[in-house]
Scaffold this motif. Sequence first.
Motif, PDB file in Angstrom:
ATOM      1  N   LEU A 178       1.171  -1.335   0.390  1.00 53.41           N
ATOM      2  CA  LEU A 178      -0.033   0.176  -0.139  1.00 53.41           C
ATOM      3  C   LEU A 178       0.907   1.062  -0.242  1.00 53.41           C
ATOM      4  N   PHE A 179       0.545   2.329  -1.139  1.00 49.76           N
ATOM      5  CA  PHE A 179       1.364   3.150  -0.642  1.00 49.76           C
ATOM      6  C   PHE A 179       0.367   4.065  -0.784  1.00 49.76           C
ATOM      7  N   LEU A 180       1.279   4.942   0.463  1.00 52.15           N
ATOM      8  CA  LEU A 180      -0.168   5.923   1.496  1.00 52.15           C
ATOM      9  C   LEU A 180       0.615   7.466   1.185  1.00 52.15           C
ATOM     10  N   ASP A 181       0.156   8.734   0.312  1.00 54.10           N
ATOM     11  CA  ASP A 181       0.300  10.374   0.672  1.00 54.10           C
ATOM     12  C   ASP A 181      -0.666  10.452   0.915  1.00 54.10           C
ATOM     13  N   LEU A 182       0.127  11.322   2.533  1.00 49.39           N
ATOM     14  CA  LEU A 182      -0.769  12.893   3.138  1.00 49.39           C
ATOM     15  C   LEU A 182      -1.888  14.061   1.749  1.00 49.39           C
ATOM     16  N   ASP A 183      -2.368  13.662   2.238  1.00 43.73           N
ATOM     17  CA  ASP A 183      -3.304  14.632   0.754  1.00 43.73           C
ATOM     18  C   ASP A 183      -3.247  16.273   2.100  1.00 43.73           C
ATOM     19  N   ARG A 184      -2.937  17.314   0.569  1.00 44.53           N
ATOM     20  CA  ARG A 184      -2.587  18.879   0.836  1.00 44.53           C
ATOM     21  C   ARG A 184      -1.546  18.994   2.684  1.00 44.53           C
ATOM     22  N   PHE A 185      -0.799  17.829   2.732  1.00 43.44           N
ATOM     23  CA  PHE A 185      -0.135  17.808   3.538  1.00 43.44           C
ATOM     24  C   PHE A 185       1.573  18.766   3.576  1.00 43.44           C
ATOM     25  N   LYS A 186       1.311  19.569   2.475  1.00 44.53           N
ATOM     26  CA  LYS A 186       2.355  21.039   2.555  1.00 44.53           C
ATOM     27  C   LYS A 186       1.431  21.780   2.816  1.00 44.53           C
ATOM     28  N   LEU A 187      -0.067  21.471   2.742  1.00 39.67           N
ATOM     29  CA  LEU A 187      -0.532  22.802   3.544  1.00 39.67           C
ATOM     30  C   LEU A 187      -0.465  23.179   4.762  1.00 39.67           C
ATOM     31  N   VAL A 188       0.028  21.696   5.734  1.00 42.97           N
ATOM     32  CA  VAL A 188      -0.277  21.870   6.615  1.00 42.97           C
ATOM     33  C   VAL A 188       1.538  22.452   7.683  1.00 42.97           C
ATOM     34  N   ASN A 189       1.994  21.503   6.356  1.00 42.70           N
ATOM     35  CA  ASN A 189       3.540  21.939   6.874  1.00 42.70           C
ATOM     36  C   ASN A 189       3.845  23.446   6.418  1.00 42.70           C
ATOM     37  N   ASP A 190       3.058  24.153   5.520  1.00 37.77           N
ATOM     38  CA  ASP A 190       3.503  25.622   5.296  1.00 37.77           C
ATOM     39  C   ASP A 190       2.673  26.713   5.859  1.00 37.77           C
ATOM     40  N   SER A 191       1.960  26.331   6.605  1.00 39.02           N
ATOM     41  CA  SER A 191       0.718  27.360   6.927  1.00 39.02           C
ATOM     42  C   SER A 191       1.481  26.993   8.570  1.00 39.02           C
ATOM     43  N   VAL A 192       1.386  25.888  10.294  1.00 37.07           N
ATOM     44  CA  VAL A 192       1.264  25.675  10.759  1.00 37.07           C
ATOM     45  C   VAL A 192       2.637  25.598  11.344  1.00 37.07           C
ATOM     46  N   GLY A 193       3.948  24.837  10.096  1.00 38.25           N
ATOM     47  CA  GLY A 193       5.443  25.020  10.347  1.00 38.25           C
ATOM     48  C   GLY A 193       5.779  23.906  10.271  1.00 38.25           C
ATOM     49  N   HIS A 194       7.478  23.391  10.317  1.00 35.70           N
ATOM     50  CA  HIS A 194       7.365  21.730  10.040  1.00 35.70           C
ATOM     51  C   HIS A 194       7.032  21.288  10.961  1.00 35.70           C
ATOM     52  N   SER A 195       7.472  21.413  12.176  1.00 34.26           N
ATOM     53  CA  SER A 195       7.439  20.753  13.522  1.00 34.26           C
ATOM     54  C   SER A 195       6.188  19.926  13.655  1.00 34.26           C
ATOM     55  N   ALA A 196       5.109  21.378  13.482  1.00 31.86           N
ATOM     56  CA  ALA A 196       3.576  20.426  13.540  1.00 31.86           C
ATOM     57  C   ALA A 196       3.259  19.471  12.238  1.00 31.86           C
ATOM     58  N   GLY A 197       3.961  19.752  11.267  1.00 27.91           N
ATOM     59  CA  GLY A 197       4.222  18.712   9.850  1.00 27.91           C
ATOM     60  C   GLY A 197       4.754  17.180  10.695  1.00 27.91           C
ATOM     61  N   SER A 257      -6.327  13.336   5.999  1.00 30.90           N
ATOM     62  CA  SER A 257      -6.888  12.689   4.881  1.00 30.90           C
ATOM     63  C   SER A 257      -5.542  12.173   3.845  1.00 30.90           C
ATOM     64  N   ALA A 258      -5.906  10.994   3.426  1.00 32.36           N
ATOM     65  CA  ALA A 258      -4.340  10.443   2.880  1.00 32.36           C
ATOM     66  C   ALA A 258      -5.172   9.806   1.125  1.00 32.36           C
ATOM     67  N   SER A 259      -4.402   9.444   0.386  1.00 31.85           N
ATOM     68  CA  SER A 259      -4.342   8.733  -0.846  1.00 31.85           C
ATOM     69  C   SER A 259      -3.778   7.464  -0.785  1.00 31.85           C
ATOM     70  N   LEU A 260      -4.146   6.249  -1.251  1.00 29.94           N
ATOM     71  CA  LEU A 260      -3.473   5.079  -1.234  1.00 29.94           C
ATOM     72  C   LEU A 260      -3.900   4.517  -2.652  1.00 29.94           C
ATOM     73  N   GLY A 261      -2.502   4.227  -2.613  1.00 29.88           N
ATOM     74  CA  GLY A 261      -2.663   3.094  -4.195  1.00 29.88           C
ATOM     75  C   GLY A 261      -1.443   1.073  -3.333  1.00 29.88           C
ATOM     76  N   ILE A 262      -2.594   0.461  -4.523  1.00 33.00           N
ATOM     77  CA  ILE A 262      -2.579  -0.742  -3.894  1.00 33.00           C
ATOM     78  C   ILE A 262      -1.837  -1.803  -4.252  1.00 33.00           C
ATOM     79  N   ALA A 263      -0.551  -2.125  -5.189  1.00 36.82           N
ATOM     80  CA  ALA A 263      -0.120  -3.113  -5.662  1.00 36.82           C
ATOM     81  C   ALA A 263      -0.282  -4.650  -5.095  1.00 36.82           C
TER      82      ALA A 263
END
Length: 923
Positions: free
Chosen positions: A535-554, A621-627
């Motif tokens: 399962l390949f998982l990527d958090l959705d809009r994680f960059k938004l969190v990182n950029d808005s509340v900072g890397h530590s919060a990310g 939330s996240a997007s998940l790919g299954i192989a």
Amino acid sequence: MARVGGAIHRQQGTGWRGPRKATRPWPAQARYPAREHGGRQQVQKASATMGSAQNVTGATGGADSLVAELRDARARVESLEKSERLQQALYEIADLAGSDLEMDEMLQRLHSVVAGLMYAENFYIVLFDDVRDSYRFLYFADRLDPYVAEPEQEIFAEETPTSLTLALLHHGEPVLGSSDKVRAQLSVGHDDRHGPDSEDWLGVPMRRDDRVCGAIVVQSYDRPDSYGDEERALLAFVAQHILTALDRHQAREELERRVEERTQALQQSNRDLQSEIVERQRAERLQRALFRIAELSITSDTLERFYAQVHDVVGELLYARNFYIALLSEDGERLEFPYSIDERDAARVTRRLGAGMTEYVISSGRPVLADRQRIAELEAQGHWRSHGSLSHCWLGVPLFRNDAVVGVIAVQSYSNAINFSARDQDLLTFVAHHIGIGLARKQGQDRLIAAHVELEQRVESRTRELAMANAELLEQIGERLRAEQKLTHQARHDALTGLPNRSQLLDRLGTAISNARTSARHSSMGETPRVFAVLFLDLDRFKLVNDSVGHSAGDDLLVEAGRRIVATVHDGDTVARLGGDEFAILIEDIDGLHAAEELAQRILNALGQPCWVAGREVFPSASLGIALWHPRYHTGAELLRDADAAMYRAKASGRDRCAVFDEAMREQALQILDLEADLRRAINGDSFIAHYQPIVRLGDNAVIGHEALLRWRHHARGLLSPGEFIGVGEDNGLIEEVDWLMYAQVISRLSVDGTGYISINVSPRHFRTDDFADRLLRLIDAAGADPNRLRIEITEVALLDDVPRALRTLETLRGHGVLAQLDDFGTGYSALSYLHRFPIECLKIDRSFVAGLTGDSKNESIAVVRAIQALAGALGIYTIGEGIETDEQRALLRELGCDYGQGYLLGRPAEQMASTIAPSVNR
Ligand code: C2E
Ligand code: MG
Ligand code: MG
């Protein structure tokens, strides 16, 4: 005193009539019969007396017979008296023979007995050895001659040829008469030297077995008729008895002598035996002592103990109350006292060799036995100087080793009651010899033991050192192992979440693949095959969190996400963080795809729960790919790639969902792979060309510039737009090379073509390098182009990756006249807060908003465009509307305040640039 003939001959020249006792070994009478005296006179006297009585009887006639009778009677009485006297004398002689009297005493008594029988004032007894022809005076008494009989002195015949006594002995018969008469009778010549003759001389030989063995002689110097036949017979008779008495006495004496001798011999042998016993005991003791010393040299555990035991042994042999052993030091310069017991001197300390008694023994190499006097003498002679208390007796013997003196053993006494003897010296010398051997053996043994001990100690210390070194090494190894483990852990884990990283995941995928292959082989034999999924998982809009509340919060969000995923999967499953906001999960032993999908859904649910990050409630939330495993997969990377592709599908499908990598995707993926290969090949050729789309001033349709758009003349697929390959190029980085090909083409074109500006699209990748601006400027410079006619189009992503660097790059370019336009504005995160910091020329309103101006979401789009216009107004920059296809769109944009536009309505991208240029907008 000379009693033999030799002496006589010597004295003959000087006259031997001198002091008789000193010069003459025999009585004068032996040679010179003295004047006769005695018996006959007495007999005549008695006859005279009797004659007067006779005369009285004769005078009376009848009285004559009476007188005769009386005479007879008297004669008988006399005869009886004589017989009685003789009888008495014989008794006495017999008594004397049996008495215990000494010979001298007995001879004197015999003399008295004879004197009782006749005149015997001058009387002697001589013994004769007819074989040796010698004689000895046994007894000698004489009125004139003071000679003292010496029974032991043997006088040989030839020494005294004129001796009457010798003549008598040779004659063998009694002889009576004056000296002259006797000499005549015995044919002995007169010899003046023999002194006065006797008046009457009576000699009677004594016989034993018809052999003359001696004689008795009486003589008178003054009366010629002292002896008659009667005296001769009497003396002969008595002589025989005297001989018997002498024999008996001699026999007794002989017996006594022999008894005495025997007794003495016995006593002597007894004494010898006793001393032999003592000697043997001593020898045994010595032997025992030597054995013990030999044994001690082996059994004593220490040298000190050996010395003490040797002292005990010596103490058994001789007085050893004070005893010491002195040894020369190794260098031979000092005297050491390894053992000393002394009632006066408590301790003997090591000293330099001096003039002590011990040193004297060492230098002389001989034993020294000295009493107080000898000690003083030797001290006075300067041989030594006595140390310590002055001993009464001192005995020291050297200790040898290989003929060299190595020390001394000494004993001493402080009491005058105790002295050492030569025997003690011998004993101690003997013992010392063995002590020397024992000592050498013991020292050798001790040296061996010491060497062993030292060896053992060295081995032990070496072992200890090694053990320590070992422990240190182990510790180091342990540290290294821990460091290694840490490194390995670090190498195989993600530092932030502690989850396995890509490398570990790939390993586990490798194992899973090989297990699956094995299982697949077994399944052909009827077993259900084991399947797994990635399962390949990527958090959705994680960059938004990182950029808005900072890397530590990310980071917090990532950790929380990892925790939630781990909590959802099974223990045997592997949750790895691949980097950024990407996770991968290896699910093993599943029934099939549905199980993977179920789990994916559970994970999405778990992640979907709200959580607090940096004081804000976030709804991740996240997007998940299954192989799913398929035998076509050879590596874990392939599975990951496909799961990743599926994840993109999910993301593209609207996020917060999962997608399964299927055949269509696979096909697509294959195409991408092909495309990638083609792209690589194309870079080496001249397949990339620029198409130019005009940018128009909406007010008068004047072209103010062109946007250079990449086209790939694909050998099989024809002309391809960026949308068909740029994603692949972005993924593998090839886009950078393609871009530079494009930029070179555009800049060279710039230098020859037209007058307006040309904008080039710059991939965000270029903003991740430091030398983009310089390289671009070098290119412009090299082409001789005007940098003021070049614009770059960048997206917000490029700006926000690394803000300071983006700023630097933009500043540099603007410094050289190259301005920047913000492309596709409104689609990104629109970090409006940063925007004012960047030197941006204009905002290009994304095509989607322009298209939306005429669609269902017209109002929304109008609102966005209005907001963008307001922002641009606030920043003091202009806007370009992209993708204007209709006049309505064009008009609306103008209404909303957008002065410039680009789109098919205004001009399609083409190899040739539009000719109509509005000079006023060329800025
Ligand atoms: P973009 O920079 O937004 O470029 C505008 C895109 O809109 C171009 O597509 C253009 O053909 C298209 N377009 C213009 N007017 C209309 C219209 O009226 N209607 C519609 N439907 N489309 C219109 P294109 O050439 O396919 O490029 C797509 C994207 O590829 C570009 O978007 C740009 O982001 C990127 N791109 C193009 N050329 C390059 C390049 O040389 N390097 C890089 N890195 N990216 C490039
Ligand atoms: Mg563009
Ligand atoms: Mg654009």
